[in-house]
Design an enzyme around this catalytic site. Sequence first.
Site, PDB file in Angstrom:
ATOM      1  N   LYS A 180       0.816  -1.165  -0.134  1.00 15.38           N
ATOM      2  CA  LYS A 180       0.032  -0.102   0.063  1.00 15.38           C
ATOM      3  C   LYS A 180       0.942   1.403  -0.094  1.00 15.38           C
ATOM      4  O   LYS A 180       1.458   1.342   0.972  1.00 15.38           O
ATOM      5  CB  LYS A 180      -0.855  -0.103   1.300  1.00 15.38           C
ATOM      6  CG  LYS A 180      -2.553   0.581   1.106  1.00 15.38           C
ATOM      7  CD  LYS A 180      -2.330   2.039   0.860  1.00 15.38           C
ATOM      8  CE  LYS A 180      -1.853   2.969   2.068  1.00 15.38           C
ATOM      9  NZ  LYS A 180      -1.850   4.373   1.529  1.00 15.38           N
ATOM     10  N   GLY A 233       5.830   3.907   9.460  1.00 15.31           N
ATOM     11  CA  GLY A 233       5.213   5.299   9.501  1.00 15.31           C
ATOM     12  C   GLY A 233       5.156   5.833  10.814  1.00 15.31           C
ATOM     13  O   GLY A 233       6.104   5.582  11.830  1.00 15.31           O
ATOM     14  N   SER A 234       4.323   6.566  11.396  1.00 11.85           N
ATOM     15  CA  SER A 234       4.124   7.347  12.468  1.00 11.85           C
ATOM     16  C   SER A 234       3.642   6.499  13.526  1.00 11.85           C
ATOM     17  O   SER A 234       3.141   5.376  13.448  1.00 11.85           O
ATOM     18  CB  SER A 234       3.433   8.550  12.468  1.00 11.85           C
ATOM     19  OG  SER A 234       1.945   8.061  12.427  1.00 11.85           O
ATOM     20  N   THR A 235       4.172   6.713  14.685  1.00  7.80           N
ATOM     21  CA  THR A 235       3.928   5.758  16.192  1.00  7.80           C
ATOM     22  C   THR A 235       2.209   6.086  16.433  1.00  7.80           C
ATOM     23  O   THR A 235       2.111   4.582  16.586  1.00  7.80           O
ATOM     24  CB  THR A 235       4.612   6.603  17.110  1.00  7.80           C
ATOM     25  OG1 THR A 235       5.787   6.787  17.024  1.00  7.80           O
ATOM     26  CG2 THR A 235       4.255   5.826  18.446  1.00  7.80           C
ATOM     27  N   THR A 237      -0.095   6.184  14.146  1.00  3.94           N
ATOM     28  CA  THR A 237      -0.502   5.298  13.006  1.00  3.94           C
ATOM     29  C   THR A 237      -0.334   3.769  13.507  1.00  3.94           C
ATOM     30  O   THR A 237      -1.027   2.664  13.245  1.00  3.94           O
ATOM     31  CB  THR A 237      -0.296   5.435  11.418  1.00  3.94           C
ATOM     32  OG1 THR A 237      -0.555   6.664  11.273  1.00  3.94           O
ATOM     33  CG2 THR A 237      -1.129   4.391  10.669  1.00  3.94           C
ATOM     34  N   GLU A 255       8.466  -0.127  12.200  1.00  5.51           N
ATOM     35  CA  GLU A 255       9.328   1.103  12.108  1.00  5.51           C
ATOM     36  C   GLU A 255       8.700   2.383  12.348  1.00  5.51           C
ATOM     37  O   GLU A 255       8.113   2.963  11.300  1.00  5.51           O
ATOM     38  CB  GLU A 255      10.080   0.852  10.812  1.00  5.51           C
ATOM     39  CG  GLU A 255      10.715  -0.360  10.674  1.00  5.51           C
ATOM     40  CD  GLU A 255      11.868  -0.342  11.438  1.00  5.51           C
ATOM     41  OE1 GLU A 255      12.589   0.510  11.974  1.00  5.51           O
ATOM     42  OE2 GLU A 255      12.650  -1.765  11.617  1.00  5.51           O
ATOM     43  N   CYS A 288      13.014  10.045   9.568  1.00  7.22           N
ATOM     44  CA  CYS A 288      12.576   9.368  10.875  1.00  7.22           C
ATOM     45  C   CYS A 288      13.891   9.605  11.712  1.00  7.22           C
ATOM     46  O   CYS A 288      13.575   9.761  13.190  1.00  7.22           O
ATOM     47  CB  CYS A 288      12.087   7.940  10.645  1.00  7.22           C
ATOM     48  SG  CYS A 288      13.428   6.867   9.946  1.00  7.22           S
ATOM     49  N   GLU A 385       7.422  14.504  17.678  1.00 10.21           N
ATOM     50  CA  GLU A 385       7.924  14.404  16.498  1.00 10.21           C
ATOM     51  C   GLU A 385       7.438  15.364  15.501  1.00 10.21           C
ATOM     52  O   GLU A 385       6.366  15.600  15.357  1.00 10.21           O
ATOM     53  CB  GLU A 385       7.960  13.198  15.924  1.00 10.21           C
ATOM     54  CG  GLU A 385       8.694  12.955  14.521  1.00 10.21           C
ATOM     55  CD  GLU A 385       8.431  11.596  13.858  1.00 10.21           C
ATOM     56  OE1 GLU A 385       7.241  11.197  13.718  1.00 10.21           O
ATOM     57  OE2 GLU A 385       9.364  11.058  13.262  1.00 10.21           O
TER      58      GLU A 385
HETATM   59  P1  NAD Z   1       1.537   7.688   8.696  1.00 11.66           P
HETATM   60  O1  NAD Z   1       1.603   6.877   9.806  1.00 11.66           O
HETATM   61  O2  NAD Z   1       0.521   8.727   8.314  1.00 11.66           O
HETATM   62  O3  NAD Z   1       1.602   6.933   7.338  1.00 11.66           O
HETATM   63  C1  NAD Z   1       2.207   5.697   6.975  1.00 11.66           C
HETATM   64  C2  NAD Z   1       1.331   4.550   5.992  1.00 11.66           C
HETATM   65  O4  NAD Z   1       0.380   4.303   6.877  1.00 11.66           O
HETATM   66  C3  NAD Z   1       0.985   5.356   4.611  1.00 11.66           C
HETATM   67  O5  NAD Z   1       1.033   4.637   3.636  1.00 11.66           O
HETATM   68  C4  NAD Z   1      -0.720   5.506   5.427  1.00 11.66           C
HETATM   69  O6  NAD Z   1      -1.298   5.537   4.227  1.00 11.66           O
HETATM   70  C5  NAD Z   1      -0.696   4.422   5.994  1.00 11.66           C
HETATM   71  N1  NAD Z   1      -1.955   4.475   7.160  1.00 11.66           N
HETATM   72  C6  NAD Z   1      -2.248   5.393   7.530  1.00 11.66           C
HETATM   73  N2  NAD Z   1      -3.441   5.182   8.674  1.00 11.66           N
HETATM   74  C7  NAD Z   1      -3.542   3.693   8.345  1.00 11.66           C
HETATM   75  C8  NAD Z   1      -4.191   2.591   9.113  1.00 11.66           C
HETATM   76  N3  NAD Z   1      -5.271   2.949   9.959  1.00 11.66           N
HETATM   77  N4  NAD Z   1      -4.161   1.364   8.835  1.00 11.66           N
HETATM   78  C9  NAD Z   1      -3.149   0.901   7.968  1.00 11.66           C
HETATM   79  N5  NAD Z   1      -2.439   2.007   7.231  1.00 11.66           N
HETATM   80  C10 NAD Z   1      -2.425   3.225   7.763  1.00 11.66           C
HETATM   81  O7  NAD Z   1       3.043   8.415   8.547  1.00 11.66           O
HETATM   82  P2  NAD Z   1       3.713   9.270   7.294  1.00 11.66           P
HETATM   83  O8  NAD Z   1       3.359  10.563   7.841  1.00 11.66           O
HETATM   84  O9  NAD Z   1       3.660   8.745   5.889  1.00 11.66           O
HETATM   85  O10 NAD Z   1       5.381   9.191   7.532  1.00 11.66           O
HETATM   86  C11 NAD Z   1       6.083  10.081   8.418  1.00 11.66           C
HETATM   87  C12 NAD Z   1       6.183   9.068   9.730  1.00 11.66           C
HETATM   88  O11 NAD Z   1       6.925   7.815   9.371  1.00 11.66           O
HETATM   89  C13 NAD Z   1       7.303   9.584  10.824  1.00 11.66           C
HETATM   90  O12 NAD Z   1       6.542   9.572  11.952  1.00 11.66           O
HETATM   91  C14 NAD Z   1       8.349   8.951  10.720  1.00 11.66           C
HETATM   92  O13 NAD Z   1       9.420   8.871  11.799  1.00 11.66           O
HETATM   93  C15 NAD Z   1       8.005   7.869  10.147  1.00 11.66           C
HETATM   94  N6  NAD Z   1       8.966   6.911   9.459  1.00 11.66           N
HETATM   95  C16 NAD Z   1       9.807   5.857  10.326  1.00 11.66           C
HETATM   96  C17 NAD Z   1      10.766   5.268   9.869  1.00 11.66           C
HETATM   97  C18 NAD Z   1      11.549   4.305  10.501  1.00 11.66           C
HETATM   98  O14 NAD Z   1      12.192   3.346   9.814  1.00 11.66           O
HETATM   99  N7  NAD Z   1      11.375   4.001  11.673  1.00 11.66           N
HETATM  100  C19 NAD Z   1      11.160   5.647   8.450  1.00 11.66           C
HETATM  101  C20 NAD Z   1      10.453   6.587   7.687  1.00 11.66           C
HETATM  102  C21 NAD Z   1       9.527   7.155   8.555  1.00 11.66           C
END
Ligand code: NAD
Length: 489
Positions: A180, A233-235, A237, A255, A288, A385
């Site tokens: 996705k 993604g974010s903590t 989510t 992650e 991140c 963050e």
């Molecule tokens: P996000 O959590 O908003 O979205 C991440 C992904 O999750 C997207 O594809 C989104 O469509 C999907 N998503 C959203 N809601 C969902 C749900 N209810 N169920 C399933 N999937 C869902 O994060 P973002 O704004 O896209 O990215 C930024 C965040 O990602 C920051 O917090 C950053 O620190 C983190 N990040 C972490 C790493 C790591 O390796 N630890 C790497 C890159 C980014």
Amino acid sequence: MTRVDIAGVKVPTGHLIGGERRAGAASLGVRSPIDGTPLAEVPRGGAEEVDAAVAAAREAFPGWASLGPEGRGELLDRLAALIRERVDEIAVVETHDNGSLIVGNRRNVIPRGARNISFFADWARRRLGGEVVEGKATRDHVRYEPAGVAALIVPWNAPFMLGTWKVGPALAAGDTVVVKPPEWAPLTLSLLGDLALEAGIPPGVVNVVHGIGEEAGAALVAHPGVARVSFTGSTETGAFVAAAAGRNLVPVSMEMGGKSPFVVFADADLEAAARTVSRQFINAGQVCLAGTRLLVEGSIADRFLEMVREETARLPVGDPRDEATRIGPLITPEHFRRVDGFVRRAIEGGAEPLLGGGPHPFGDLYYRPTILGSVSQDAEIVQREVFGPVLTWQTFDDEEEAVALANGTDYGLAAMVYTRDEERGMRMAEAIVAGTVWVNCFFVRELASPFGGARRSGIGREGGTWSFDFYCEVKNVSVRRGSFEGGTP
Ligand code: NAD
């Protein structure tokens, strides 16, 4: 099939399900953060498309699994070679899509995508032979078997690199995948689907469902036909994702976000440290693992701040397509308002802008590299963050205070420590709670080393054996030796 032209590169925009591109009734507009230009419309998938994609992945699974590491490795090597051939094309699409620097995408990010695939193809060839444990009464054959369908969820800040970092080990292990892509930057992972087919990877092995997180993403991670969920993604989510997968008792790899400390001792190579601090602003701070909390030994604070200001002034803010640019735009107006909101609230609460502190005149989504001083440990700007070019500045008097400040958030993704005293570097590395501690360096990510976060930054690790084992079901086949028949010998 619908394709859009991004700077001369034809990019498919439909879902990819069972090798077929599918359009959808509703669509999502994708705009470039560089200047707001509309780039594409991708379909807004939901439960129906996710069902179809999981079914296609399940159907393709036995055939893909039965190819074995050699058969799969050949096709994965071809995919890696195609990525290498198309580095420039993929880089330009990623830059338009998420505003990341063309220079970094060409040199590092996209080539790393190819390595993510070929590295794990090799890993599978070495590892899937399994291991033998000679017991007292049995010979145990440890087998690494494919787990099934892996659901892969990726954010927008580096979708191609983070997507291949999951697709590589999953496919090498023998799983099939449903990806996705992030709705704010979906195009390079859409392209990856085409490259997989072109490499000869059978239809249904790689599926792509576009859509927003709360719809397509939520349907995918809760799907009972999925055997693994890997999320970056974010903590916030991540908590929803882990809960949804937990209801099906599906293993997760998470992650998530970070608020990493960057600790500078008076005895450090201050020039190197200041240069590295300025690199935390690259990609407009949308990284991140960026060291967003500067912790500086009090005795050198004034001098070091001057050095950081000088280094940061050398980083041109501007159009990420320009090779000289080092700080590009934030991803969307919504994200821009979020970042600016954090900074404004901090300043209203008494924080002092030591650098920047607001929008940059280059364009609508550009932000000045910002450092905020006079912040307390419990301030929102220190605890949450921001995911923008915004660092906080705190000073400390001794190691103990540095450790307390470094560990004083709920996150634990990474930390950087600059000191010439090797023993102190190791003491700090031991005391800081984080998945990765870089001592006198930053951003080095070996493919074979574990990467991930402690506390609210992650569950599990990616990289090398950690990624690979996650996508496998480990089976122990215990074969009797001699006369022993059961129980404890
Ligand atoms: P996000 O959590 O908003 O979205 C991440 C992904 O999750 C997207 O594809 C989104 O469509 C999907 N998503 C959203 N809601 C969902 C749900 N209810 N169920 C399933 N999937 C869902 O994060 P973002 O704004 O896209 O990215 C930024 C965040 O990602 C920051 O917090 C950053 O620190 C983190 N990040 C972490 C790493 C790591 O390796 N630890 C790497 C890159 C980014």
